[in-house]
Design an enzyme around this catalytic site. Structure first.
Site, short mmCIF file in Angstrom:
data_model
loop_
_atom_site.label_atom_id
_atom_site.label_comp_id
_atom_site.label_asym_id
_atom_site.label_seq_id
_atom_site.Cartn_x
_atom_site.Cartn_y
_atom_site.Cartn_z
N LYS A 125 -0.59 3.99 -6.47
CA LYS A 125 -0.84 4.81 -5.27
C LYS A 125 -1.29 6.21 -5.67
O LYS A 125 -2.15 6.81 -5.02
CB LYS A 125 0.42 4.90 -4.42
N GLU A 152 5.73 11.84 -0.14
CA GLU A 152 4.74 12.09 0.91
C GLU A 152 5.43 12.54 2.19
O GLU A 152 6.58 12.19 2.46
CB GLU A 152 3.94 10.82 1.23
N ARG A 170 -5.90 -7.95 -3.30
CA ARG A 170 -5.62 -9.38 -3.20
C ARG A 170 -6.03 -9.89 -1.83
O ARG A 170 -6.41 -9.11 -0.95
CB ARG A 170 -4.13 -9.63 -3.40
#
Length: 469
Positions: free
Chosen positions: A118, A212, A313
């Site tokens: 991330k 975050e 994916r």
């Protein structure tokens, strides 16, 4: 296409869907299964037809066993499905670099590595002027540094007039809603940080943590992308997956992501959808993405989009993107087939101008769980499973409909995925309700108690799928 044999390194409905896609492509397949899964239809379908193509293993998570079966069965490729090894760059790298290379059905391992982080995704996105959630842009390993950033984020939220500020503590190598904890008070931060750091170390071998700002009042959207090794890039529109369990596991998905023709939004919804598609393709082209992938977004009530993560994916909900898509001279695509074709080196063979969109599609994830008790899984034996038959609905399940089935306690109690299509959002929602009303599921638990499913919850939440409440 050269002759291939694909090992399906997964279980349940996705294993069956991969099997079906390979059959349509004329590709031979081999399946693996654990003792707990021996009664699953993904196993029994193969055993009834070709028992020598079903290999029992101890765990779906043991790479040595998977590669051993590959060699024994003379497989040329591995399809990881979703979960397990699907976003494990080390597994994909090993498949590619071993003495007898095996094609990994997915992006290049380098791409999985880079976008699986991330932190790295945020860093790259920021250089491309793609909006990301305020917070750290590098993995944090130091508790004091993490707490200082958290304190700053709490302060900034209070300055913005946010009444109940909070921050998210995330495993930087995580994904799929796992390894995330929300902290509402600075005093509770250190304990949460330690828990996530320990989880990240155990699950991913990397204790890096991402801090975050926790956004409020938002919708969770996705962009479905397909790319090839030949520099081709197309998208199959957007999805909305805001309806989730308390553990951030999706329960209802709907495509497209917003419907401004039916619902009034406090922002230009079409503009936002176009923006997140353009941003997603910008990042895909920058990293030379070369397979199927999903770009996940947060869109706030005021219409601000923020890139959340990239899932390298096939997604559980890929079917609703396919259901609303029409490819010129092909019709409705099968994204699992397209994923396999591209991984094996074929060109996509069409461009964005050949793709159009029609109607609204909804996916229902039917799960044996108690939604009134924190989505607690239900364990027991399914005695009756009957779904209605409509030309606007398709069902994907590994649960047999002709015999009792004991739900393995080792895995999530997912029972079926149902994909509904309608000419518009209202019709799709009404059809989804009709499907639920005519579905029959019966079962008994260890003490003779009746089965608990999320069918009522799904029905109640359908009307909220695309709305800001």
């Amino acid at each position: 296409m050269a002759r291939h044999r694909i090992l399906i390194a997964n279980r349940g409905e996705i294993a069956i869907r991969i099997m079906q896609a390979c059959e349509e492509l004329g590709i031979d397949t081999v399946v693996v299964y654990t003792k707990e899964d021996q009664d699953s239809e993904h196993v029994q379908k193969v055993i009834r037809k070709s028992p020598d193509k079903a290999y029992r293993i101890a765990s779906y998570k043991d790479p040595n066993e998977i590669f051993s079966v590959c060699d024994q069965a003379k497989c040329t490729a591995i399809h990881p499905g979703y979960g397990f090894f699907s976003e494990n760059f080390r597994f994909a790298r090993r498949a590619t670099l071993r003495n007898r290379p095996i094609t990994f059905i997915g992006p290049r391992w380098e791409v999985i590595r880079d976008l699986g982080s991330k932190i790295n995704t945020k860093r790259v996105a920021k250089t491309l002027k793609i909006p990301v959630i305020p917070g750290s842009y590098a993995p944090i390993y130091n508790e004091i540094e993490a707490e200082a950033l958290a304190e700053e984020l709490f302060f900034l939220q209070k300055e913005q007039g946010i009444q109940h500020p909070s921050v998210l503590v995330k495993a930087s190598a995580g994904g799929g809603g796992m390894g995330i904890e929300e902290v509402r008070e600075l005093d509770a931060f250190r304990q949460a940080y330690r828990r996530i750091q320990n989880y990240a170390r155990r699950q991913f071998g990397d204790e890096g943590v991402l801090i975050e700002q926790a956004l409020r009042d938002y919708h969770h959207l996705e962009v479905q992308i397909l790319c090839s090794k030949h520099g081709e890039y197309v998208h199959f529109g957007t999805r909305n997956c805001t309806i989730q369990s308390t553990g951030r596991q999706k329960r209802i998905e709907i495509a497209p992501g917003f419907d401004p023709d039916t619902i009034s939004y406090p922002f230009d919804a079409k503009k936002v959808l176009n923006e997140i598609v353009e941003y997603s393709l910008r990042l895909a082209k920058h990293v030379k993405y070369d397979n199927v992938g999903t770009w996940e977004w947060i869109v706030t009530r005021d219409g601000k989009p923020y890139l959340l993560e990239v899932n390298t994916r096939i997604q559980v909900e890929n079917g609703i993107s396919a259901r609303i898509s029409r490819v010129k001279k092909i019709g409705q695509p099968n994204l699992i087939k397209e994923q396999i074709r591209c991984a094996l080196g074929e060109k996509i063979g069409y461009n964005q101008n050949h793709i159009s969109f029609e109607g609204t599609s909804i996916e229902l994830r039917i799960v044996a769980e108690d939604t009134k008790r924190g989505f607690a899984p239900w364990c027991g034996t399914i005695t009756t499973l009957k779904f209605p038959s409509y030309d606007w609905a398709e069902v994907h399940t590994h649960v047999p409909t002709s015999r009792p089935y004991k739900i393995p306690t080792e895995y999530d109690p997912n029972l079926a995925l149902v994909i509904i299509w309608g000419q518009n959002t209202n019709e799709a929602i009404q059809r989804a309700k009709e499907f639920i009303d005519n579905t029959q599921i019966e079962g008994v638990g260890p003490k003779g108690e009746p089965i608990i499913t999320n069918l009522s919850y799904l029905r109640e939440r359908l009307d909220a799928s695309l709305r800001f409440e």
